[in-house]
Design a protein around this motif. Structure first.
Motif, PDB file in Angstrom:
ATOM      1  N   LEU A  68       0.955  -1.022   0.123  1.00  0.00           N
ATOM      2  CA  LEU A  68       0.043   0.104  -0.070  1.00  0.00           C
ATOM      3  C   LEU A  68       0.922   1.263  -0.097  1.00  0.00           C
ATOM      4  O   LEU A  68       0.424   2.269  -0.353  1.00  0.00           O
ATOM      5  CB  LEU A  68      -0.929  -0.117   1.183  1.00  0.00           C
ATOM      6  N   SER A  69       2.014   1.027   0.434  1.00  0.00           N
ATOM      7  CA  SER A  69       3.037   2.374   0.482  1.00  0.00           C
ATOM      8  C   SER A  69       3.611   2.593  -0.850  1.00  0.00           C
ATOM      9  O   SER A  69       4.387   3.406  -1.014  1.00  0.00           O
ATOM     10  CB  SER A  69       4.151   2.126   1.457  1.00  0.00           C
ATOM     11  N   SER A  70       3.382   1.886  -1.935  1.00  0.00           N
ATOM     12  CA  SER A  70       3.953   2.171  -3.405  1.00  0.00           C
ATOM     13  C   SER A  70       3.671   3.565  -3.643  1.00  0.00           C
ATOM     14  O   SER A  70       2.512   4.108  -3.451  1.00  0.00           O
ATOM     15  CB  SER A  70       3.217   1.203  -4.282  1.00  0.00           C
ATOM     16  N   ASN A  71       4.619   4.215  -4.142  1.00  0.00           N
ATOM     17  CA  ASN A  71       4.410   5.557  -4.684  1.00  0.00           C
ATOM     18  C   ASN A  71       4.094   6.003  -6.196  1.00  0.00           C
ATOM     19  O   ASN A  71       4.048   7.004  -6.515  1.00  0.00           O
ATOM     20  CB  ASN A  71       5.910   6.566  -4.517  1.00  0.00           C
ATOM     21  N   MET A  72       3.588   4.760  -6.657  1.00  0.00           N
ATOM     22  CA  MET A  72       3.251   4.702  -7.986  1.00  0.00           C
ATOM     23  C   MET A  72       1.699   5.669  -8.194  1.00  0.00           C
ATOM     24  O   MET A  72       1.582   6.012  -9.133  1.00  0.00           O
ATOM     25  CB  MET A  72       2.931   3.555  -8.562  1.00  0.00           C
ATOM     26  N   PHE A  73       1.114   5.950  -7.091  1.00  0.00           N
ATOM     27  CA  PHE A  73      -0.274   6.508  -7.134  1.00  0.00           C
ATOM     28  C   PHE A  73       0.094   8.278  -6.956  1.00  0.00           C
ATOM     29  O   PHE A  73      -0.898   8.946  -6.991  1.00  0.00           O
ATOM     30  CB  PHE A  73      -1.186   6.079  -6.096  1.00  0.00           C
ATOM     31  N   THR A  74       1.330   8.418  -6.548  1.00  0.00           N
ATOM     32  CA  THR A  74       1.776   9.808  -6.137  1.00  0.00           C
ATOM     33  C   THR A  74       2.831  10.411  -7.163  1.00  0.00           C
ATOM     34  O   THR A  74       2.703  11.627  -7.223  1.00  0.00           O
ATOM     35  CB  THR A  74       2.286   9.896  -4.795  1.00  0.00           C
ATOM     36  N   ASP A  75       3.356   9.603  -7.830  1.00  0.00           N
ATOM     37  CA  ASP A  75       4.359   9.998  -8.641  1.00  0.00           C
ATOM     38  C   ASP A  75       4.199   9.945 -10.224  1.00  0.00           C
ATOM     39  O   ASP A  75       4.799  10.327 -11.238  1.00  0.00           O
ATOM     40  CB  ASP A  75       5.691   9.350  -8.642  1.00  0.00           C
ATOM     41  N   GLY A  76       2.734   9.582 -10.467  1.00  0.00           N
ATOM     42  CA  GLY A  76       2.348   9.778 -11.701  1.00  0.00           C
ATOM     43  C   GLY A  76       2.532   8.310 -12.595  1.00  0.00           C
ATOM     44  O   GLY A  76       1.973   8.335 -13.738  1.00  0.00           O
ATOM     45  N   THR A  77       3.188   7.152 -11.996  1.00  0.00           N
ATOM     46  CA  THR A  77       3.211   6.104 -12.670  1.00  0.00           C
ATOM     47  C   THR A  77       2.233   5.353 -12.987  1.00  0.00           C
ATOM     48  O   THR A  77       1.888   4.886 -14.033  1.00  0.00           O
ATOM     49  CB  THR A  77       4.085   5.098 -11.493  1.00  0.00           C
TER      50      THR A  77
ATOM     51  N   GLU B 228      -1.134   6.470 -13.883  1.00  0.00           N
ATOM     52  CA  GLU B 228      -1.633   7.160 -14.870  1.00  0.00           C
ATOM     53  C   GLU B 228      -0.867   6.989 -16.226  1.00  0.00           C
ATOM     54  O   GLU B 228      -1.306   6.472 -17.237  1.00  0.00           O
ATOM     55  CB  GLU B 228      -1.750   8.653 -14.676  1.00  0.00           C
ATOM     56  N   ARG B 229       0.577   7.007 -15.932  1.00  0.00           N
ATOM     57  CA  ARG B 229       1.444   6.789 -17.215  1.00  0.00           C
ATOM     58  C   ARG B 229       1.090   5.369 -17.816  1.00  0.00           C
ATOM     59  O   ARG B 229       1.023   5.026 -18.802  1.00  0.00           O
ATOM     60  CB  ARG B 229       2.791   6.933 -16.907  1.00  0.00           C
ATOM     61  N   LEU B 230       1.273   4.234 -16.778  1.00  0.00           N
ATOM     62  CA  LEU B 230       0.688   2.904 -17.466  1.00  0.00           C
ATOM     63  C   LEU B 230      -0.338   2.387 -17.908  1.00  0.00           C
ATOM     64  O   LEU B 230      -0.367   1.968 -18.944  1.00  0.00           O
ATOM     65  CB  LEU B 230       1.100   1.949 -16.022  1.00  0.00           C
ATOM     66  N   LEU B 231      -1.481   3.444 -17.210  1.00  0.00           N
ATOM     67  CA  LEU B 231      -2.827   3.150 -18.010  1.00  0.00           C
ATOM     68  C   LEU B 231      -3.001   3.962 -19.304  1.00  0.00           C
ATOM     69  O   LEU B 231      -3.369   3.310 -20.300  1.00  0.00           O
ATOM     70  CB  LEU B 231      -3.972   3.936 -16.858  1.00  0.00           C
ATOM     71  N   LEU B 232      -2.009   5.004 -19.512  1.00  0.00           N
ATOM     72  CA  LEU B 232      -1.973   5.757 -20.705  1.00  0.00           C
ATOM     73  C   LEU B 232      -1.375   4.888 -21.834  1.00  0.00           C
ATOM     74  O   LEU B 232      -1.549   4.767 -22.903  1.00  0.00           O
ATOM     75  CB  LEU B 232      -1.283   7.055 -20.650  1.00  0.00           C
ATOM     76  N   GLU B 233      -0.180   3.969 -21.412  1.00  0.00           N
ATOM     77  CA  GLU B 233       0.555   3.128 -22.101  1.00  0.00           C
ATOM     78  C   GLU B 233      -0.436   2.240 -22.667  1.00  0.00           C
ATOM     79  O   GLU B 233      -0.363   1.789 -24.010  1.00  0.00           O
ATOM     80  CB  GLU B 233       1.739   2.451 -21.504  1.00  0.00           C
ATOM     81  N   GLY B 234      -1.023   1.522 -21.774  1.00  0.00           N
ATOM     82  CA  GLY B 234      -2.123   0.357 -22.213  1.00  0.00           C
ATOM     83  C   GLY B 234      -3.156   0.910 -23.247  1.00  0.00           C
ATOM     84  O   GLY B 234      -3.528   0.468 -24.218  1.00  0.00           O
ATOM     85  N   THR B 235      -3.487   2.300 -23.169  1.00  0.00           N
ATOM     86  CA  THR B 235      -4.512   2.761 -23.943  1.00  0.00           C
ATOM     87  C   THR B 235      -4.037   3.125 -25.274  1.00  0.00           C
ATOM     88  O   THR B 235      -4.507   2.926 -26.367  1.00  0.00           O
ATOM     89  CB  THR B 235      -5.111   4.153 -23.388  1.00  0.00           C
ATOM     90  N   VAL B 236      -2.633   3.430 -25.370  1.00  0.00           N
ATOM     91  CA  VAL B 236      -1.936   3.749 -26.609  1.00  0.00           C
ATOM     92  C   VAL B 236      -1.612   2.666 -27.228  1.00  0.00           C
ATOM     93  O   VAL B 236      -1.942   2.349 -28.519  1.00  0.00           O
ATOM     94  CB  VAL B 236      -0.661   4.615 -26.173  1.00  0.00           C
ATOM     95  N   GLN B 237      -1.309   1.479 -26.682  1.00  0.00           N
ATOM     96  CA  GLN B 237      -1.222   0.244 -27.069  1.00  0.00           C
ATOM     97  C   GLN B 237      -2.522  -0.271 -28.013  1.00  0.00           C
ATOM     98  O   GLN B 237      -2.413  -0.808 -28.950  1.00  0.00           O
ATOM     99  CB  GLN B 237      -0.777  -0.755 -26.112  1.00  0.00           C
ATOM    100  N   ALA B 238      -3.608  -0.101 -27.485  1.00  0.00           N
ATOM    101  CA  ALA B 238      -4.732  -0.538 -27.867  1.00  0.00           C
ATOM    102  C   ALA B 238      -5.396   0.337 -29.140  1.00  0.00           C
ATOM    103  O   ALA B 238      -6.347   0.373 -29.472  1.00  0.00           O
ATOM    104  CB  ALA B 238      -5.660  -0.623 -26.682  1.00  0.00           C
ATOM    105  N   ALA B 239      -4.569   1.503 -29.277  1.00  0.00           N
ATOM    106  CA  ALA B 239      -4.779   2.678 -30.370  1.00  0.00           C
ATOM    107  C   ALA B 239      -6.430   3.025 -29.821  1.00  0.00           C
ATOM    108  O   ALA B 239      -7.239   3.549 -30.700  1.00  0.00           O
ATOM    109  CB  ALA B 239      -5.035   2.151 -31.696  1.00  0.00           C
ATOM    110  N   GLY B 240      -6.398   3.455 -28.306  1.00  0.00           N
ATOM    111  CA  GLY B 240      -7.622   4.232 -28.030  1.00  0.00           C
ATOM    112  C   GLY B 240      -7.268   5.603 -27.523  1.00  0.00           C
ATOM    113  O   GLY B 240      -6.206   6.042 -27.608  1.00  0.00           O
TER     114      GLY B 240
END
Length: 245
Positions: free
Chosen positions: A115-124, A126-138
């Motif tokens: 739960l202490s992962s900083n991926m929710f505060t450093d933008g990681t 959102e970036r990973l979700l965006l990468e998945g969206t780009v992969q799907a051409a969405g």
């Protein structure tokens, strides 16, 4: 990179050739002045951009929106917090598949250190979700929520604004039937699927989920990683809903 996505502010500005999108256009796709590329606005239109000029380290382009972008599917995933390395892969896959909403929940067997992962505060995240969206051409990115417990996650999923949803909890300890057979009978139009953390559900959580209307379903006798179970379950559910035709 199957589409270049821009914010509403960026879509009207030149793109730096040092930006990852600019490097991809020049170095990978070998685009030149007069060429076009697939582009879109995050959360909005998809279409085509034409490169007007490449000079002074900038790519000047004009975007033409052609459609509203690939819609997200009416599937909400409740997922017990896995370890961060699994979560990174899961974010990309869920976005690539086009699920509408991801709710990460602290379950009774969640490892507290995750739960202490900083991926929710450093933008990681959102970036990973965006990468998945780009992969799907969405262009549309799944909504992400954090829940302090399973009860909060279920309440949020039920209040998501979707029409009546089929409620599924994946479980290999006390399933009532297989996911395949359940979906054959159910004919779901929208769904909420809950997957436990790496150690699964407790008996208390199974009782709670059943009391909330979830059907406990299995995907065979093999014990899967959280991100594998999430990707497999989402794919099976979306296919049963006719979304992958």
């Amino acid at each position: 990179m199957n589409i270049c996505l821009f914010s509403t502010q960026e879509i009207n500005l030149p793109l730096s050739v040092s930006d990852p999108r600019g490097r991809h256009l020049i170095e990978i796709l070998h685009k030149k002045e007069g060429d076009t590329f697939e582009a879109g606005i995050i959360g909005g239109l998809a279409g085509t951009a034409i490169i007007n000029k490449i000079a002074d380290g900038k790519i000047q382009f004009t975007f033409r929106g052609e459609n509203s972008g690939k819609p997200l599917y009416p599937l909400t995933m409740i997922i017990g917090f896995p370890r961060p390395i699994q979560l990174k892969r899961l974010f990309r896959d869920m976005a690539g598949l086009g699920v509408k909403k991801i709710i990460l929940a602290k379950t009774e067997l969640t490892e507290k250190s995750y739960l202490s992962s900083n991926m929710f505060t450093d933008g990681t995240a959102e970036r990973l979700l965006l990468e998945g969206t780009v992969q799907a051409a969405g262009t549309h990115v799944p909504e992400l929520q954090l829940a302090s417990n399973l009860e909060q996650a279920v309440k949020s999923a039920k209040n998501s604004g979707l029409p009546f949803s089929t409620l599924i909890a994946l479980d290999n300890k006390r399933p009532s039937q297989s996911l395949h057979k359940f979906l054959q009978q159910e004919k779901a139009l929208s769904a909420v699927a809950a997957i436990g953390s790496e150690r699964g559900w407790t008996e208390k959580e199974r009782d709670f989920l059943e009391a909330e209307g979830f059907t406990l379903c299995s995907m065979g006798s093999r014990v899967l990683r959280t991100e594998t179970a999430g990707t497999a379950a989402a794919s099976i559910i979306l296919d049963s809903m006719g979304m992958l035709d």
